[in-house]
Design an enzyme around this catalytic site. Structure first.
Site, PDB file in Angstrom:
ATOM      1  N   ASN A  82      39.956  51.627  20.315  1.00 60.10           N
ATOM      2  CA  ASN A  82      41.354  51.227  20.600  1.00 60.10           C
ATOM      3  C   ASN A  82      41.990  51.053  19.242  1.00 60.10           C
ATOM      4  O   ASN A  82      41.559  50.185  18.469  1.00 60.10           O
ATOM      5  CB  ASN A  82      41.320  49.928  21.402  1.00 60.10           C
ATOM      6  CG  ASN A  82      42.668  49.323  21.709  1.00 60.10           C
ATOM      7  OD1 ASN A  82      42.733  48.126  21.919  1.00 60.10           O
ATOM      8  ND2 ASN A  82      43.712  50.105  21.752  1.00 60.10           N
TER       9      ASN A  82
ATOM     10  N   GLN B  52      48.471  50.812  19.622  1.00 61.11           N
ATOM     11  CA  GLN B  52      49.388  49.699  19.376  1.00 61.11           C
ATOM     12  C   GLN B  52      49.739  49.606  17.882  1.00 61.11           C
ATOM     13  O   GLN B  52      48.879  49.879  17.029  1.00 61.11           O
ATOM     14  CB  GLN B  52      48.770  48.351  19.811  1.00 61.11           C
ATOM     15  CG  GLN B  52      48.858  48.071  21.291  1.00 61.11           C
ATOM     16  CD  GLN B  52      47.698  48.660  22.091  1.00 61.11           C
ATOM     17  OE1 GLN B  52      46.598  48.889  21.550  1.00 61.11           O
ATOM     18  NE2 GLN B  52      47.917  48.917  23.366  1.00 61.11           N
TER      19      GLN B  52
ATOM     20  N   ASN C 229      53.145  48.066  22.015  1.00 66.43           N
ATOM     21  CA  ASN C 229      52.456  49.200  22.646  1.00 66.43           C
ATOM     22  C   ASN C 229      53.063  50.500  22.137  1.00 66.43           C
ATOM     23  O   ASN C 229      54.205  50.512  21.628  1.00 66.43           O
ATOM     24  CB  ASN C 229      52.606  49.135  24.163  1.00 66.43           C
ATOM     25  CG  ASN C 229      51.665  48.138  24.796  1.00 66.43           C
ATOM     26  OD1 ASN C 229      50.505  48.006  24.415  1.00 66.43           O
ATOM     27  ND2 ASN C 229      52.164  47.412  25.785  1.00 66.43           N
TER      28      ASN C 229
ATOM     29  N   CYS D  35      46.682  41.197  22.429  1.00 63.76           N
ATOM     30  CA  CYS D  35      45.876  42.405  22.207  1.00 63.76           C
ATOM     31  C   CYS D  35      44.543  41.959  21.631  1.00 63.76           C
ATOM     32  O   CYS D  35      44.475  41.567  20.460  1.00 63.76           O
ATOM     33  CB  CYS D  35      46.580  43.380  21.267  1.00 63.76           C
ATOM     34  SG  CYS D  35      45.661  44.924  21.057  1.00 63.76           S
ATOM     35  N   GLY D  36      43.525  41.991  22.458  1.00 62.28           N
ATOM     36  CA  GLY D  36      42.232  41.451  22.042  1.00 62.28           C
ATOM     37  C   GLY D  36      41.604  42.219  20.896  1.00 62.28           C
ATOM     38  O   GLY D  36      41.187  41.636  19.886  1.00 62.28           O
TER      39      GLY D  36
ATOM     40  N   HIS E 128      47.015  41.288  33.938  1.00 62.63           N
ATOM     41  CA  HIS E 128      45.967  42.245  34.315  1.00 62.63           C
ATOM     42  C   HIS E 128      45.731  42.216  35.818  1.00 62.63           C
ATOM     43  O   HIS E 128      45.786  41.152  36.433  1.00 62.63           O
ATOM     44  CB  HIS E 128      44.652  41.914  33.602  1.00 62.63           C
ATOM     45  CG  HIS E 128      44.668  42.233  32.135  1.00 62.63           C
ATOM     46  ND1 HIS E 128      44.166  43.405  31.608  1.00 62.63           N
ATOM     47  CD2 HIS E 128      45.174  41.540  31.080  1.00 62.63           C
ATOM     48  CE1 HIS E 128      44.346  43.409  30.306  1.00 62.63           C
ATOM     49  NE2 HIS E 128      44.958  42.290  29.954  1.00 62.63           N
TER      50      HIS E 128
ATOM     51  N   ASN F  40      48.398  45.666  33.213  1.00 57.35           N
ATOM     52  CA  ASN F  40      47.252  46.450  32.736  1.00 57.35           C
ATOM     53  C   ASN F  40      46.294  46.629  33.905  1.00 57.35           C
ATOM     54  O   ASN F  40      46.006  45.653  34.616  1.00 57.35           O
ATOM     55  CB  ASN F  40      46.556  45.714  31.588  1.00 57.35           C
ATOM     56  CG  ASN F  40      47.436  45.619  30.347  1.00 57.35           C
ATOM     57  OD1 ASN F  40      47.596  46.567  29.595  1.00 57.35           O
ATOM     58  ND2 ASN F  40      48.063  44.446  30.134  1.00 57.35           N
TER      59      ASN F  40
ATOM     60  N   GLU G 132      46.105  50.969  30.271  1.00 53.98           N
ATOM     61  CA  GLU G 132      46.862  49.892  29.642  1.00 53.98           C
ATOM     62  C   GLU G 132      48.370  50.019  29.887  1.00 53.98           C
ATOM     63  O   GLU G 132      48.939  51.114  29.771  1.00 53.98           O
ATOM     64  CB  GLU G 132      46.636  49.879  28.125  1.00 53.98           C
ATOM     65  CG  GLU G 132      45.302  49.323  27.701  1.00 53.98           C
ATOM     66  CD  GLU G 132      45.291  48.966  26.233  1.00 53.98           C
ATOM     67  OE1 GLU G 132      46.372  48.614  25.702  1.00 53.98           O
ATOM     68  OE2 GLU G 132      44.217  49.046  25.616  1.00 53.98           O
ATOM     69  N   ARG G 133      48.981  48.897  30.210  1.00 53.05           N
ATOM     70  CA  ARG G 133      50.446  48.830  30.259  1.00 53.05           C
ATOM     71  C   ARG G 133      51.001  49.352  28.942  1.00 53.05           C
ATOM     72  O   ARG G 133      50.574  48.922  27.879  1.00 53.05           O
ATOM     73  CB  ARG G 133      50.882  47.387  30.469  1.00 53.05           C
ATOM     74  CG  ARG G 133      52.368  47.133  30.450  1.00 53.05           C
ATOM     75  CD  ARG G 133      52.718  45.670  30.598  1.00 53.05           C
ATOM     76  NE  ARG G 133      52.209  44.843  29.509  1.00 53.05           N
ATOM     77  CZ  ARG G 133      52.539  43.554  29.361  1.00 53.05           C
ATOM     78  NH1 ARG G 133      53.333  42.950  30.240  1.00 53.05           N
ATOM     79  NH2 ARG G 133      52.053  42.849  28.354  1.00 53.05           N
TER      80      ARG G 133
ATOM     81  N   CYS H  66      39.794  47.926  25.747  1.00 51.34           N
ATOM     82  CA  CYS H  66      40.894  46.964  25.911  1.00 51.34           C
ATOM     83  C   CYS H  66      40.272  45.568  25.881  1.00 51.34           C
ATOM     84  O   CYS H  66      39.539  45.199  26.821  1.00 51.34           O
ATOM     85  CB  CYS H  66      41.630  47.215  27.228  1.00 51.34           C
ATOM     86  SG  CYS H  66      42.993  46.070  27.516  1.00 51.34           S
ATOM     87  N   GLY H  67      40.548  44.814  24.830  1.00 51.92           N
ATOM     88  CA  GLY H  67      39.921  43.505  24.679  1.00 51.92           C
ATOM     89  C   GLY H  67      40.390  42.519  25.732  1.00 51.92           C
ATOM     90  O   GLY H  67      39.587  41.812  26.344  1.00 51.92           O
ATOM     91  N   THR H  68      41.681  42.485  25.970  1.00 51.13           N
ATOM     92  CA  THR H  68      42.191  41.569  26.997  1.00 51.13           C
ATOM     93  C   THR H  68      41.737  42.021  28.382  1.00 51.13           C
ATOM     94  O   THR H  68      41.498  41.190  29.256  1.00 51.13           O
ATOM     95  CB  THR H  68      43.728  41.484  26.957  1.00 51.13           C
ATOM     96  OG1 THR H  68      44.279  42.813  26.963  1.00 51.13           O
ATOM     97  CG2 THR H  68      44.196  40.731  25.721  1.00 51.13           C
ATOM     98  N   GLY H  69      41.578  43.343  28.551  1.00 52.65           N
ATOM     99  CA  GLY H  69      41.048  43.843  29.829  1.00 52.65           C
ATOM    100  C   GLY H  69      39.623  43.372  30.057  1.00 52.65           C
ATOM    101  O   GLY H  69      39.257  42.976  31.167  1.00 52.65           O
TER     102      GLY H  69
HETATM  103  N1  LIG Z   1      48.537  47.223  26.670  1.00 51.61           N
HETATM  104  C1  LIG Z   1      48.398  45.759  26.556  1.00 51.61           C
HETATM  105  C2  LIG Z   1      48.418  45.318  25.089  1.00 51.61           C
HETATM  106  C3  LIG Z   1      47.217  45.786  24.353  1.00 51.61           C
HETATM  107  C4  LIG Z   1      45.980  45.277  24.988  1.00 51.61           C
HETATM  108  C5  LIG Z   1      44.697  45.942  24.523  1.00 51.61           C
HETATM  109  N2  LIG Z   1      44.823  46.934  23.503  1.00 51.61           N
HETATM  110  C6  LIG Z   1      43.728  44.883  24.093  1.00 51.61           C
HETATM  111  O1  LIG Z   1      42.863  45.148  23.246  1.00 51.61           O
HETATM  112  O2  LIG Z   1      43.821  43.762  24.633  1.00 51.61           O
HETATM  113  C7  LIG Z   1      49.580  45.092  27.252  1.00 51.61           C
HETATM  114  O3  LIG Z   1      50.622  45.698  27.370  1.00 51.61           O
HETATM  115  O4  LIG Z   1      49.416  43.931  27.656  1.00 51.61           O
END
Ligand SMILES: N[C@H](CCC[C@H](N)C(=O)O)C(=O)O
Length: 273
Positions: A13, A47, A65, A74-75, A155, A186, A204-205, A213-216
């Site tokens: 990512n 990002q 984004n 963004c994790g 999410h 997301n 991802e959104r 995706c860290g937050t995912g």
């Molecule tokens: N697309 C995500 C932001 C980046 C998240 C992703 N890259 C991560 O690592 O968390 C959003 O719009 O909330």
């Protein structure tokens, strides 16, 4: 005006990081962010990240984004920024305060507390967020009853037999932009493979399918924990590799994983603004 950047990634990512800690950038709009992120005409990234001064934390991290939208969290970029700055760092984001520190397995990030209330996701109306009473047709089946969770950003987490059998490029944008998600969402498709293991893919959104995706990973881990499917520390394996997610007794999520500096460079701001 020449602007320096650092190209970085977390499990593939990828990010263009602009360090504005000791000098302000020219005004950054969504259009400029999208132009820089464009993989054909710009530098290219999922990002765009800006590090700047903060009066609430050591530094502020702004996240755009590749569609140009500024978002809350963004994790993977949090780990990248933590690596770049070094040591223990607190970061102010639109989604709240987070903290990074070096770890044997890369960088550990305190991602804060998950939110599950429908209006904190947010959703368009009140409903059970542990299994949203909704579905989207896919092939001769459906993606349905996701867990909704906010980990700084919104999410939807679908548990499926095989995430790699889901036509994510087709169904992802439909779910991302469904009006039930007023700030879009997301889209995570995950399979629990053991009490400490999850396989995950993410649409991802504002960015589409990413390698990680860290937050995912955080959202999916706590969703599975809420459903009693896994223990409180799990390895979430994305196409780009694994992250370790823990949800502790103080309701805080810790994400641990690698961060990589790919290269540095500079560009002429006038070429993009
Ligand atoms: N697309 C995500 C932001 C980046 C998240 C992703 N890259 C991560 O690592 O968390 C959003 O719009 O909330």
């Amino acid at each position: 005006m020449q602007i320096a950047f650092t190209k970085m990634h977390g499990l593939g990512n990828d990010f263009v990081v602009l360090d504005a800690r000791d000098h302000a950038l020219p005004p950054l709009t969504g259009d400029v962010a999208a132009a820089l992120a464009d993989r054909h005409t710009g530098i290219g990234c999922d990002q765009l990240i800006v590090i700047e001064p903060s009066d609430r934390a050591d530094w502020r991290m702004r996240i755009y984004n590749c569609d140009g939208g500024e978002v809350e969290a963004c994790g993977n970029a949090s780990r990248a920024v933590g690596l770049l700055i070094g040591g223990a760092v607190t970061l102010e984001t639109k989604g709240g305060l987070i903290a990074t520190r070096p770890h044997d397995n890369g960088i550990a990030v305190d991602m804060g507390e998950p939110r599950f209330e429908w209006d904190a996701i947010p959703l368009g109306y009140a409903m059970d967020t542990l299994a949203m009473p909704v579905g989207w047709p896919v092939g001769d089946g459906a993606l349905e009853n996701p867990v909704a969770v906010n980990v700084g950003n919104p999410h939807a987490v679908f548990f499926v037999d095989d995430p790699y059998a889901v036509p994510l490029a087709e169904i992802g944008p439909l779910i991302e932009n469904d009006p039930i998600f007023p700030e879009r969402v997301n889209v995570n498709v995950a399979a629990v493979t053991a009490r400490d293991a999850i396989t995950l893919r993410v649409w991802e959104r504002g960015a589409g399918i990413t390698r990680a995706c860290g937050t995912g990973a955080c959202a999916t881990a706590v969703a599975a924990m809420r459903r009693g499917l896994v223990d409180r520390t799990v390895t979430v394996t994305l196409p780009g590799g694994p992250l370790t997610i823990a949800w502790d007794d103080h309701n805080r999520i810790t994400m641990t994983g690698p961060a990589t500096i790919s290269f540095t460079g500079s560009f002429d701001w006038g070429d993009y603004a």
